[in-house]
Design an enzyme around this catalytic site. Sequence first.
Site, PDB file in Angstrom:
ATOM      1  N   ASP A   1    -119.498  48.198  -8.307  1.00  0.00           N
ATOM      2  CA  ASP A   1    -117.976  47.874  -9.117  1.00  0.00           C
ATOM      3  C   ASP A   1    -118.018  47.873 -10.451  1.00  0.00           C
ATOM      4  O   ASP A   1    -117.312  48.673 -10.740  1.00  0.00           O
ATOM      5  CB  ASP A   1    -117.488  46.694  -8.732  1.00  0.00           C
TER       6      ASP A   1
ATOM      7  N   LYS B   1    -118.664  40.274  -0.095  1.00  0.00           N
ATOM      8  CA  LYS B   1    -119.237  40.289  -0.741  1.00  0.00           C
ATOM      9  C   LYS B   1    -120.451  39.548  -1.178  1.00  0.00           C
ATOM     10  O   LYS B   1    -121.346  40.160  -1.954  1.00  0.00           O
ATOM     11  CB  LYS B   1    -118.142  40.652  -2.004  1.00  0.00           C
TER      12      LYS B   1
END
Length: 284
Positions: free
Chosen positions: A102, A66
Site C-alpha cells: 500500500d 491486514k
Amino acid sequence: MTKRMGIIGYPLGHTLSPAFQGAALRHLGIDATFESWPTAPESLAEKVASFRAGDVLGACVTLPHKQAVIPMLDSVHDTAKSIGAVNWIVNKGGKLTGHNTDAPGFLRSIQEEAKFDPRGANAVVFGAGGAARAVIYALRTAGVARLTIANRTLEKAQELASAMSERRFKPLAISLSREDLTDAVPYATLLVNTTSMGMAGGPAPDASPVTADLISADALGYDAVYAPLETPFLREVEIAGGRTASGITMLIYQGAEGFELCTGQKAPIKVMMNALMKARAGRK
Ligand code: ATR
C-alpha cells in the site's frame, strides 16, 4: 499445474481485484487464476495455512485481516513491520512472507500518475486509521518536510503522530475543526484524504474533510477513496484550483507490486488499468 492467487477479506462483495489481476495473468500467458476468497475472521487461520500448498502463488489481503494475518506468517518484510499491516502474502516453497505494498503503491501513484515529488513538501493527511498509517509511512520515506495529521478524533491523530515520529520527522496532530485546519491546510502542497468521508455506501458519502476556501491553488489533492472516482474532497480541491488524483491508481499499483512479488514478472499496468475501468463500468 495451474497456479492460484486470490484475495481474502470480509465481506468481499465489491472487490475489483480479480478483474484486473486476472487480465494481467492472461495478458502474460501465466497459467494461473486469481480468485475471490471471502474469509470470515474465524476461518482466517485455516485459510492462510492453505496458502502453503504448492499451487498457491500468494494472496492479496484486505479489510479486516491486514493485522490479524501477521502472526500466521513465517516472516514479515520490514515495510509491513513498520506499518503494522500486511496486504500481500507470498508463498515460496511452503514459507509465507507478508508484505505491505500500500505504501509503495501510494508513492508510485503520486509520483508516476500525478507527477508529484513529495521530497520537501508540506503535507496534510486527513484520517488516522490503517490507510493513513501506510500513507504517512510512505511520505516519511519519501522525505516530506512537514506533515500534519488531521482527524475527527484528535487523540487518534496524536497517537499516530507519536507512533510515526522519528528524529527528523515529527508529524503534528490536529482536529478537523475549522480553526485547526486554518493553521495547516492553506500552506500544504499535498492533501491526502484517507478517511471514509465521501465513500459511496459509507457513513458520510457527501462529506469532505475540508472546504475549498482553505485549499491552496498550488496543492495536489489525493483521495484514497476511489468509489466514486470524483469525491466531494476532490471537488473542493478542484474549486480551489488545485490538481487532483484518484486513489484508483493506488489500488492498481499496490496490486501491481503484489502481482510482481507473486509471479516474478513485471506487471502490465496499462492492461490492469483498462480491465479495472471496464469492470467498474460493468458494475454501474
Ligand atoms: P482505514 O483502515 O480504511 O483507514 P479506519 O481505520 O476505520 O479505516 O479509519 C477510518 C478513518 O476515517 C478514521 O480516521 C475516522 O476518524 P475517527 O478516528 O475519528 O473515527 C475517519 N472517519 C470515518 N467516518 C468519518 C466521518 N463521518 N467524519 C470524519 N471522519 C471520519
